[in-house]
Structures are given as C-alpha cells and as structure tokens.
Design an enzyme around this catalytic site. Structure first.
Site, PDB file in Angstrom:
ATOM      1  N   GLY A  31       0.819  -1.210   0.000  1.00 53.12           N
ATOM      2  CA  GLY A  31       0.000   0.000   0.000  1.00 53.12           C
ATOM      3  C   GLY A  31       0.848   1.252   0.000  1.00 53.12           C
ATOM      4  CG  ASP A  86       0.213  -4.786   5.587  1.00 51.86           C
ATOM      5  OD1 ASP A  86      -0.129  -5.928   5.246  1.00 51.86           O
ATOM      6  OD2 ASP A  86       0.195  -3.803   4.809  1.00 51.86           O
ATOM      7  N   GLY A  87      -0.322  -1.732   6.217  1.00 53.50           N
ATOM      8  CA  GLY A  87      -1.422  -0.759   6.214  1.00 53.50           C
ATOM      9  C   GLY A  87      -2.753  -1.461   6.387  1.00 53.50           C
ATOM     10  CG  ASP A  89      -8.140  -1.372   2.566  1.00 51.08           C
ATOM     11  OD1 ASP A  89      -7.421  -0.524   1.997  1.00 51.08           O
ATOM     12  OD2 ASP A  89      -8.074  -2.579   2.322  1.00 51.08           O
ATOM     13  N   GLY A 101      -7.291  -3.719  -0.028  1.00 54.05           N
ATOM     14  CA  GLY A 101      -7.542  -2.641  -1.002  1.00 54.05           C
ATOM     15  C   GLY A 101      -6.560  -2.728  -2.162  1.00 54.05           C
ATOM     16  N   GLY A 102      -5.374  -3.254  -1.837  1.00 51.11           N
ATOM     17  CA  GLY A 102      -4.347  -3.413  -2.876  1.00 51.11           C
ATOM     18  C   GLY A 102      -4.275  -4.835  -3.407  1.00 51.11           C
ATOM     19  CD  GLU A 108      -1.667  -6.742   2.536  1.00 48.04           C
ATOM     20  OE1 GLU A 108      -2.885  -6.966   2.723  1.00 48.04           O
ATOM     21  OE2 GLU A 108      -1.231  -5.661   2.098  1.00 48.04           O
TER      22      GLU A 108
HETATM   23  O1  DER Z   1      -4.278  -3.883   0.607  1.00 50.74           O
HETATM   24  C1  DER Z   1      -3.939  -3.640   1.787  1.00 50.74           C
HETATM   25  O2  DER Z   1      -4.395  -4.242   2.776  1.00 50.74           O
HETATM   26  C2  DER Z   1      -2.956  -2.555   1.993  1.00 50.74           C
HETATM   27  O3  DER Z   1      -2.367  -2.667   3.229  1.00 50.74           O
HETATM   28  C3  DER Z   1      -3.638  -1.238   1.739  1.00 50.74           C
HETATM   29  O4  DER Z   1      -5.036  -1.381   1.736  1.00 50.74           O
HETATM   30  C4  DER Z   1      -3.307  -0.149   2.696  1.00 50.74           C
HETATM   31  O5  DER Z   1      -3.710   1.008   2.070  1.00 50.74           O
HETATM   32  P1  DER Z   1      -2.915   2.388   2.139  1.00 50.74           P
HETATM   33  O6  DER Z   1      -2.460   2.651   0.741  1.00 50.74           O
HETATM   34  O7  DER Z   1      -3.919   3.337   2.636  1.00 50.74           O
HETATM   35  O8  DER Z   1      -1.738   2.204   3.076  1.00 50.74           O
END
Ligand code: DER
Length: 236
Positions: A31, A86-87, A89, A101-102, A108
C-alpha cells in the site's frame, strides 16, 4: 498534503516503537503507507540494517525493499518474523481490520500471522468504530479462477449485496489477477455482518474456492493512526 503527512506520522511512530536492533526479520506490507515504514527503517542506518532481512507481501512490497537497498528475505527461509508492519483499509475499536484494497491480503495475512508482533499503520481516514463505516468497497476476497461463478453465487448466498470481480479497468481487459494467480472479489455485506467480522470471516473461509479474506481479526497487536493535527493515535 495532510493525508501523506498522517501516513508518515503513523509509520514513523510505529517503527520507532517496534523496530529495534534486536528485530532482524521484518515483514513489510503493501500500500501507500508502508513506503514511510521503509523510509524510517532505512534511516536507522546501514549497520543495523545489514543484519536484517525483509520479507515482502507482494510485487510492490518486494520492490520497496529492493529499491531501498535492504536485504530481501524469503518467508520459506525465515518462517518466524519478529515484526510485520502493514497498512489497512479500515480498523475498528478492537483492531479488527479490512485489508486487501491493494489485493495483497493473502500474503499479508501469512506475514501477519508469522510475526511475533503485527502492527497496523494508517492515516486518520481508516480509524473507525465498526467495519463498513468508512470503507464502502466491501471485503476483498481472493478466489480461485476455476469455478469462480459458482463461488460468487455462494458469496451472494451468504448475504453479500454485491460481489463483483475486481476488474483491471482501462489497464487491461478482464479481471485483476493476484500475485498468486487468483481473482479478487470485493464483497459488500450489510452492516450487521460487518459488525461481527470474526463470524463473517469464518463463514467466508468455509466457501469452496475462497483462498483468503481481507478481514484480519485478533491479529494486530497495535494500530498507529496519524491525525490531521499532527498527533498520533495508538490503539492497543
Ligand atoms: O491492501 C492492503 O491491505 C494494503 O495494506 C492497503 O489497503 C493499505 O492502504 P494504504 O495505501 O492506505 O496504506
């Protein structure tokens, strides 16, 4: 931009709290927030980073590690990870989160579960009282292409109001294909189901053809949110 500053704030704070000299196998998520995680780790200097390996969660994550000049490691060789960052959503009050989201939620989740400590980093938009409040795109699922139409029907039968394949759009005719060669589905469920994410996760994982689900329940140890006013909110 306030959102980029908030991402950097969250990432720097999480690294400063959770990535120390003794942490040598580090999982890097996907992300637009994790590049700031890598930036902060690189700033710790070559001496400490020379003794570390970095495990990626996909193509983008791998290139982040390589481009930063960090040592790339393989999960098969380093199955025990000290810390994964990690990120997300959307993150609720109990650290349940929507991820994917990615489209990288399978790897992950492997790295999140492999880590002694799994940390989420996000800007203020992701902080939520309950899943489905701020993120309206549904739960990202990874499904096997063979029999996908039947799989989509079973997801709808579970109560999804919409479960479209994620299409590549103008970039390419046809659906997005994950790093594992599977399709991504964005399944939208009513709030009642989103507010019980562990049960929804359990029901979705039981469906034939569903490889992984972008609901992470009871995995994260903490979540760092950068706020618009320059402060950081830490949820444990
Ligand atoms: O796909 C995911 O889970 C990623 O971590 C992503 O969704 C995180 O999004 P970001 O671009 O807001 O960090």
């Amino acid at each position: 931009a306030p959102i980029e500053a908030a991402k950097r704030l969250a990432a720097y704070s999480a690294v400063d709290h959770h990535v120390h000299e003794q942490h040598r196998v580090i999982g890097i998520g996907s992300g637009s927030t994790v590049p700031y995680v890598v930036e902060r780790i690189v700033a710790q200097g070559e001496d400490v980073n020379r003794n570390r390996v970095f495990i990626p969660t996909g193509f983008q994550s791998k290139n982040l590690i390589v481009d930063a000049g960090l040592v790339l490691g393989d999960i098969e060789q380093f199955p025990e990870i000290d810390v994964t960052i990690d990120g997300a959503d959307e993150v609720d009050d109990h650290l349940n989160c929507i991820k994917g989201g990615g489209g990288c939620q399978y790897r992950e989740k492997v790295l999140a579960e492999a880590a002694k400590t799994f940390i989420l980093v996000a800007d203020y938009r992701k902080k939520s009282p309950a899943l489905g409040t701020t993120w309206s795109h549904g739960v990202p699922l990874e499904i096997v292409p063979f029999g996908y139409a039947r799989c989509l029907r079973s997801i709808t039968a579970l109560g999804a109001t919409r479960a479209p394949l994620r299409m590549a759009g103008a970039a390419k005719a046809g659906p997005v294909v994950s790093d594992n060669g599977n399709f991504i589905v964005d399944a939208v469920f009513p709030d009642a189901r989103m507010h019980q994410p562990a049960e929804l996760l359990r029901d979705l994982k039981a469906l034939t053809g569903v490889v992984e689900v972008g609901l992470f329940c009871g995995v994260a140890k903490a979540a760092y949110f950068g706020n618009e006013d320059g402060s950081v909110t830490i949820r444990h």
